[in-house]
Design an enzyme around this catalytic site. Structure first.
Site, short mmCIF file in Angstrom:
data_model
loop_
_atom_site.label_atom_id
_atom_site.label_comp_id
_atom_site.label_asym_id
_atom_site.label_seq_id
_atom_site.Cartn_x
_atom_site.Cartn_y
_atom_site.Cartn_z
N HIS A 111 6.58 19.21 -20.31
CA HIS A 111 5.56 18.17 -20.23
C HIS A 111 6.16 16.87 -19.72
O HIS A 111 7.24 16.46 -20.15
CB HIS A 111 4.96 17.94 -21.62
CG HIS A 111 4.05 16.75 -21.71
ND1 HIS A 111 4.31 15.66 -22.52
CD2 HIS A 111 2.89 16.47 -21.07
CE1 HIS A 111 3.34 14.78 -22.39
NE2 HIS A 111 2.47 15.24 -21.52
N SER A 112 5.51 16.22 -18.76
CA SER A 112 5.81 14.86 -18.33
C SER A 112 7.28 14.71 -17.91
O SER A 112 7.71 15.34 -16.96
CB SER A 112 5.43 13.89 -19.47
OG SER A 112 5.39 12.57 -19.02
N MET A 113 8.08 13.89 -18.62
CA MET A 113 9.48 13.75 -18.24
C MET A 113 10.20 15.09 -18.31
O MET A 113 11.09 15.38 -17.49
CB MET A 113 10.19 12.74 -19.15
CG MET A 113 11.65 12.48 -18.76
SD MET A 113 12.56 11.49 -19.97
CE MET A 113 12.92 12.75 -21.20
#
Length: 306
Positions: A111-113
């Site tokens: 997720h995300s980073m």
């Protein structure tokens, strides 16, 4: 009918893990002898990011999910004094965990980073990554080449300042409210709760204190340029499933369109939800259903071709 947190999502309690000689902490769901997916969380989050999604995927795909706390996050150790949190440094966390778990190749849920880290790893070491399931993240935060000196200036200046004390709150409810009010992306109380619970510790005077390393809030010394990120994305040979939230951070922004076009084998699904849709009680069941159906179908097609 709106989905609330299911019985299945609560019935599989995560097992705590200590990896890399105690430097990394993790949570594990599923049979110890099942195929492993490594789960990578976003910036300032932790392994509890997958608390609601992991039990559903374990049930659907009969595999094991090991969710890491990246360095400086959750229960994992902070980098030593003088160190920093460059994005590529997190790749070592993944490789250390793989070595500890005896994995030559792994599927990654990120997720995300964490999705940025997964993309770096899949581009640099394609033989180590079997498949990528990315949630509202693709590529890496980047800076135009003409801003390199400015970025380095910001980073050096920030790192020379004394470290601030970890935030303290009178109780867990106040800590959760602070995360909801101060988050980089919108998040509600029920979505933020697992993240904050794992990221706090009690103090001797009855307060709660954040575990996160305050250096994570300092600007990066160096970032990839947009051209470098697109070049890295083009090197990914593993199949990619990208699950985005309609209210997430990608959408039809020019950079997101370029990033998606750079990946050779990318399947995109856009679902109702925000940046943390995999942790939102109303969205998590659909996220799990999309991920499960995609990889079951993909594996079936691969078997039929063989």
């Amino acid at each position: 009918m709106p989905h609330t947190e299911s019985t299945a999502a609560r019935s599989v309690a995560p097992q705590p893990l200590s990896l890399a000689q105690g430097r990394l902490s993790a949570l594990s769901w599923g049979r110890a002898d099942a195929p492993v997916w490594l789960a990578l969380h976003g910036w300032l989050d932790n392994a509890a990011s997958f608390t609601r999604l992991a039990p559903l995927l374990v049930e659907a795909l009969d595999m094991r999910i090991v969710a890491l706390d990246f360095r400086g996050h959750g229960h994992s150790a902070h980098v030593p004094q003088g160190g920093d949190y460059a994005l590529w440094g997190y790749c070592h966390d993944v490789l250390d965990a793989m070595e500890n778990l005896g994995l030559n190749q792994v599927s990654v849920l990120a997720h995300s980073m964490g999705a940025a880290v997964a993309c770096l790893l899949a581009a640099a070491l394609p033989e180590r990554v079997e498949r990528l399931t990315l949630i509202d993240g693709l590529g890496a935060l980047n800076t135009p080449i003409e801003e390199t000196a400015s970025q380095l200036c910001k980073g050096l200046t920030a790192y020379r300042r004394p470290l601030s004390r970890a935030p303290r709150y009178p109780d867990i409810e106040s800590a959760i409210a602070a995360r909801v009010a101060g988050g980089v992306t919108p998040v509600d109380t029920i979505t933020a709760t697992p993240l904050v619970e794992r990221n706090t510790q009690a103090t001797a005077d009855g307060h709660v204190q954040m575990r996160t390393d305050s250096r994570l809030l300092k600007p990066s010394l160096v970032r990839f340029t947009p051209e470098q990120v697109l070049s890295l994305l083009a090197e990914i040979s593993a199949p990619v499933l990208l699950v985005e939230g309609e209210q997430g951070i990608l959408g039809e922004r020019a950079w997101a369109v370029q990033a998606r076009q750079a990946v050779k084998a990318l399947t995109r699904r856009v679902l109702n939800g925000g940046h943390h849709l995999h942790l939102e009680p109303r969205a998590v069941a659909q996220v799990a259903a999309v991920i499960g159906a995609h990889w079951v179908t993909s594996d079936r097609v691969k078997t039929d071709k063989a």
